[in-house]
Design an enzyme around this catalytic site. Structure first.
Site, PDB file in Angstrom:
ATOM      1  N   ASP A 148      -2.529  10.129   3.808  1.00 37.45           N
ATOM      2  CA  ASP A 148      -3.926   9.730   3.941  1.00 37.45           C
ATOM      3  C   ASP A 148      -4.662  10.738   4.818  1.00 37.45           C
ATOM      4  O   ASP A 148      -4.638  10.653   6.043  1.00 37.45           O
ATOM      5  CB  ASP A 148      -4.008   8.319   4.554  1.00 37.45           C
ATOM      6  CG  ASP A 148      -5.452   7.848   4.708  1.00 37.45           C
ATOM      7  OD1 ASP A 148      -6.354   8.500   4.133  1.00 37.45           O
ATOM      8  OD2 ASP A 148      -5.674   6.824   5.393  1.00 37.45           O
TER       9      ASP A 148
ATOM     10  N   LYS B 286       0.847  -1.201   0.000  1.00 42.79           N
ATOM     11  CA  LYS B 286       0.000   0.000   0.000  1.00 42.79           C
ATOM     12  C   LYS B 286       0.880   1.249   0.000  1.00 42.79           C
ATOM     13  O   LYS B 286       1.717   1.422   0.878  1.00 42.79           O
ATOM     14  CB  LYS B 286      -0.909  -0.002   1.239  1.00 42.79           C
ATOM     15  CG  LYS B 286      -1.677   1.307   1.453  1.00 42.79           C
ATOM     16  CD  LYS B 286      -2.627   1.237   2.650  1.00 42.79           C
ATOM     17  CE  LYS B 286      -3.242   2.594   2.968  1.00 42.79           C
ATOM     18  NZ  LYS B 286      -4.125   2.572   4.152  1.00 42.79           N
TER      19      LYS B 286
ATOM     20  N   ARG C 125      -7.673  -0.488   0.988  1.00 45.03           N
ATOM     21  CA  ARG C 125      -8.223  -1.703   0.384  1.00 45.03           C
ATOM     22  C   ARG C 125      -8.641  -1.462  -1.069  1.00 45.03           C
ATOM     23  O   ARG C 125      -8.599  -2.366  -1.893  1.00 45.03           O
ATOM     24  CB  ARG C 125      -9.379  -2.225   1.244  1.00 45.03           C
ATOM     25  CG  ARG C 125     -10.517  -1.279   1.405  1.00 45.03           C
ATOM     26  CD  ARG C 125     -11.393  -1.602   2.610  1.00 45.03           C
ATOM     27  NE  ARG C 125     -10.758  -1.243   3.876  1.00 45.03           N
ATOM     28  CZ  ARG C 125     -11.303  -1.435   5.070  1.00 45.03           C
ATOM     29  NH1 ARG C 125     -12.508  -1.978   5.172  1.00 45.03           N
ATOM     30  NH2 ARG C 125     -10.672  -1.080   6.167  1.00 45.03           N
TER      31      ARG C 125
ATOM     32  N   LYS D  50      -9.922  12.894   8.320  1.00 49.44           N
ATOM     33  CA  LYS D  50      -9.509  12.462   9.660  1.00 49.44           C
ATOM     34  C   LYS D  50      -9.454  13.677  10.584  1.00 49.44           C
ATOM     35  O   LYS D  50      -9.155  14.784  10.137  1.00 49.44           O
ATOM     36  CB  LYS D  50      -8.105  11.837   9.594  1.00 49.44           C
ATOM     37  CG  LYS D  50      -8.048  10.468   8.949  1.00 49.44           C
ATOM     38  CD  LYS D  50      -6.619   9.935   8.949  1.00 49.44           C
ATOM     39  CE  LYS D  50      -6.504   8.607   8.220  1.00 49.44           C
ATOM     40  NZ  LYS D  50      -7.121   7.483   8.937  1.00 49.44           N
TER      41      LYS D  50
HETATM   42  N1  BES Z   1      -4.231   4.533   6.921  1.00 50.61           N
HETATM   43  C1  BES Z   1      -5.318   4.187   7.746  1.00 50.61           C
HETATM   44  C2  BES Z   1      -4.975   3.150   8.796  1.00 50.61           C
HETATM   45  C3  BES Z   1      -3.976   3.544   9.852  1.00 50.61           C
HETATM   46  C4  BES Z   1      -4.396   3.928  11.090  1.00 50.61           C
HETATM   47  C5  BES Z   1      -2.626   3.440   9.601  1.00 50.61           C
HETATM   48  C6  BES Z   1      -3.475   4.246  12.062  1.00 50.61           C
HETATM   49  C7  BES Z   1      -1.700   3.768  10.571  1.00 50.61           C
HETATM   50  C8  BES Z   1      -2.133   4.159  11.811  1.00 50.61           C
HETATM   51  C9  BES Z   1      -6.451   3.637   6.894  1.00 50.61           C
HETATM   52  O1  BES Z   1      -6.527   4.073   5.594  1.00 50.61           O
HETATM   53  C10 BES Z   1      -7.731   4.029   7.559  1.00 50.61           C
HETATM   54  O2  BES Z   1      -7.952   5.192   7.680  1.00 50.61           O
HETATM   55  N2  BES Z   1      -8.506   3.051   7.988  1.00 50.61           N
HETATM   56  C11 BES Z   1      -9.737   3.287   8.645  1.00 50.61           C
HETATM   57  C12 BES Z   1     -10.715   2.294   8.111  1.00 50.61           C
HETATM   58  C13 BES Z   1     -12.142   2.592   8.489  1.00 50.61           C
HETATM   59  C14 BES Z   1     -12.626   3.868   7.840  1.00 50.61           C
HETATM   60  C15 BES Z   1     -12.990   1.417   8.057  1.00 50.61           C
HETATM   61  C16 BES Z   1      -9.525   3.094  10.130  1.00 50.61           C
HETATM   62  O3  BES Z   1      -8.719   2.262  10.522  1.00 50.61           O
HETATM   63  O4  BES Z   1     -10.142   3.812  10.907  1.00 50.61           O
HETATM   64 ZN    ZN Z   2      -4.715   4.671   4.755  1.00 54.08          ZN
HETATM   65 ZN    ZN Z   3      -7.609   5.902   5.376  1.00 55.42          ZN
END
Ligand code: BES
Ligand code: ZN
Ligand code: ZN
Length: 489
Positions: A262, A257, A343, A269
């Site tokens: 992000d 990935k 994903r 976020k």
């Molecule tokens: N990049 C994040 C996941 C992440 C979180 C990486 C903390 C490193 C540290 C990912 O893209 C994300 O935001 N995932 C969401 C998924 C949810 C919206 C289903 C998450 O984990 O909250």
């Molecule tokens: Zn991410």
């Molecule tokens: Zn994300």
């Protein structure tokens, strides 16, 4: 930089010698070392307990100018990681002193109840990884890495392990390469830049490099991938690296990935969660560094690295929650949350890779979910696979390298949570629980019938506080794990 050496401590002058010491047993056999350790232990303040340390200068009976004794605790508790840590600690200490060459006395393997190769390799890894500084963005470079690290061993050991310094240094350079990429600020690694950097190094090492730009991704119908890049002014890239030795039996695809930042997209976020999101390309960094390392080491396996690289940003062009897009393999996907972008880019890259290369095995590595960090903490990755043998092979490599993984389940009945009323599948679960699992299950839907594993490295890909052989920032987690796995593949 790493050297195996046999020296006579009675006659040879040594500027700085690091000596690991246990509290309950002698772990060296050399008479000079034994007498040095005795003199250190004669002092009240040093017993060899874990984290004990003392420096003695110009000790009589040797030509060692500076002897740094580092306590390792009880022999029975020693393992490979203890040797990585002690070497990393010693190296870091010497960096702060501004020393340019050090020697480390390698304990007698039988005395510490481990194999020679384990003690030596672990010390070398810890020293090499602990010798890394990320100061590219500092005008004044206050510290310098150590130039030469000697490992003092018994007669015969030099010859027996003469290949080891190159091997360890090459693999650790891979880890360091990944660390630097992860630590790099997001304004210096926008997708086109990051793709160019990876391509340049990869070509230099003899990998075959192909890069798809936005036009090609559109032509090839990477609908999910493009949905993520839509909100960013930076165009996406997909980098494909191929290591193809003349003779190889099985093909393995590694997918990483590569979200260079992000923001969450329209599902922005909150602050506090944004600051670390430059590390969201850690999977791509580790996969690229693994391919580069595989090339340098002339590994025997046919390995393909597939890196979807993109920035996830909100804008008037960004994808919205509720959008329905078509994946590369033709499934319609409802975007329930634009922050579940990893994903989306992975499944397109993976379907393309499966179709193109028909691999024996496919592994993806991704900072996929915060839920995985909640489940396993910041030091252990989540491992998912339907294939017990593949899972075990990865767990064995995780054990060996101390890039720890813990297997989590892929329960069939949880698939339901990803149902969409309108599309074939939704990119988020209908419950807020078990997010690491539902993330993995989403990917699973696109690699049906494949020998596949997914490694969620959201926790261990970076650290906020330095540890014994890694500074704060990217850890390069996954490079040593994948290299070990590939060598046995
Ligand atoms: N990049 C994040 C996941 C992440 C979180 C990486 C903390 C490193 C540290 C990912 O893209 C994300 O935001 N995932 C969401 C998924 C949810 C919206 C289903 C998450 O984990 O909250
Ligand atoms: Zn991410
Ligand atoms: Zn994300």
């Amino acid at each position: 930089m790493l050297h195996l050496k046999r020296v006579d401590l009675k006659t040879e002058k040594i500027d700085t010698l690091i000596i690991p010491v246990c509290e309950d047993r002698d772990i060296h056999t050399d008479s000079v070392l034994l007498s040095l350790v005795k003199q250190a232990k004669d002092l009240k303040e040093f017993t060899g307990k874990k984290d004990d340390e003392i420096i003695l200068y110009n000790i009589s009976g040797s030509k060692v100018d500076r002897a740094i004794f580092l306590g390792m605790g009880k022999v029975g508790k020693l393992d490979a990681e203890a040797f990585r840590s002690i070497a990393g600690k010693g190296v870091k200490k010497c960096i702060t002193y501004g020393i340019s060459e050090i020697s480390i006395s390698v304990p007698d393997a039988s005395a510490v109840l481990l194999e020679d190769s384990v003690v030596l390799e672990s010390l070398m890894e810890g020293a090499c990884l602990g010798n890394h500084l990320f100061d590219k963005y500092k005008k004044e470079k206050k510290q310098k890495p150590i130039r030469t690290i000697n490992f003092l061993v018994k007669k015969g050991t030099v010859q027996q392990f003469k290949h080891l310094p190159f091997k360890v240094a090459t693999i650790c350079q891979g880890t360091i390469l990944a660390r630097d990429w992860v630590s790099m600020p997001p304004n210096d690694k926008r997708p086109d830049q990051f793709a160019r950097t990876i391509s340049a190094i990869s070509r230099k090492e003899g990998l075959k490099v192909t890069v798809f730009g936005e036009k090609e991704l559109r032509q090839k119908k990477f609908g999910c991938f493009l949905a993520v890049s839509a909100g960013s002014r930076s165009q996406p890239r997909m980098v494909v690296l191929e290591h193809r030795p003349k003779t190889s039996r099985k093909t393995i695809v590694l997918v990483g990935k590569g979200v260079t930042f992000d923001s969450g997209g329209i599902n922005l976020k909150p602050s506090g969660s944004l600051e670390d999101m430059k590390t969201d390309m850690s999977g791509a960094a580790s996969v690229a560094a693994t391919l580069i390392t595989a090339a340098k080491m002339n590994m025997k396996q046919h390995i393909i690295g597939v890196l979807p690289i993109v920035e996830n940003m909100p804008s008037g062009d960004a994808s919205r929650p509720g959008d329905i897009v078509k994946s590369y393999d033709g499934k319609t996907v409802e975007i329930g949350n634009t922050d579940a972008e990893g994903r989306l880019i992975l499944v397109d890259a993976m379907s393309w890779a499966v179709k193109t290369y028909k691999p024996h095995t496919i592994i993806d590595m991704a900072t996929l979910t915060g839920a995985c960090v909640v489940a396993l903490g910041e030091k252990i990755a989540g491992l998912f696979s339907f294939d017990d043998q593949l899972a075990q092979q990865l767990l064995d490599s995780a054990d060996k390298t101390f890039e720890r993984c813990w297997r989590l389940p892929l329960p069939d009945d949880y698939k339901e949570l990803l149902k969409s009323d309108l599309a074939d599948i939704k990119n988020i679960s209908s419950t807020r629980y078990g997010g690491a699992i539902t993330g993995a299950l989403f990917i699973a839907e696109f690699v049906e019938g494949q020998r596949w594993a997914h490694i969620d490295i959201a926790g261990p890909s970076s650290i906020t506080k330095a540890d014994d052989y890694c500074s704060a920032g990217g850890t390069g987690f996954g490079v040593r794990l994948l290299c070990d796995f590939l060598e046995k593949f």
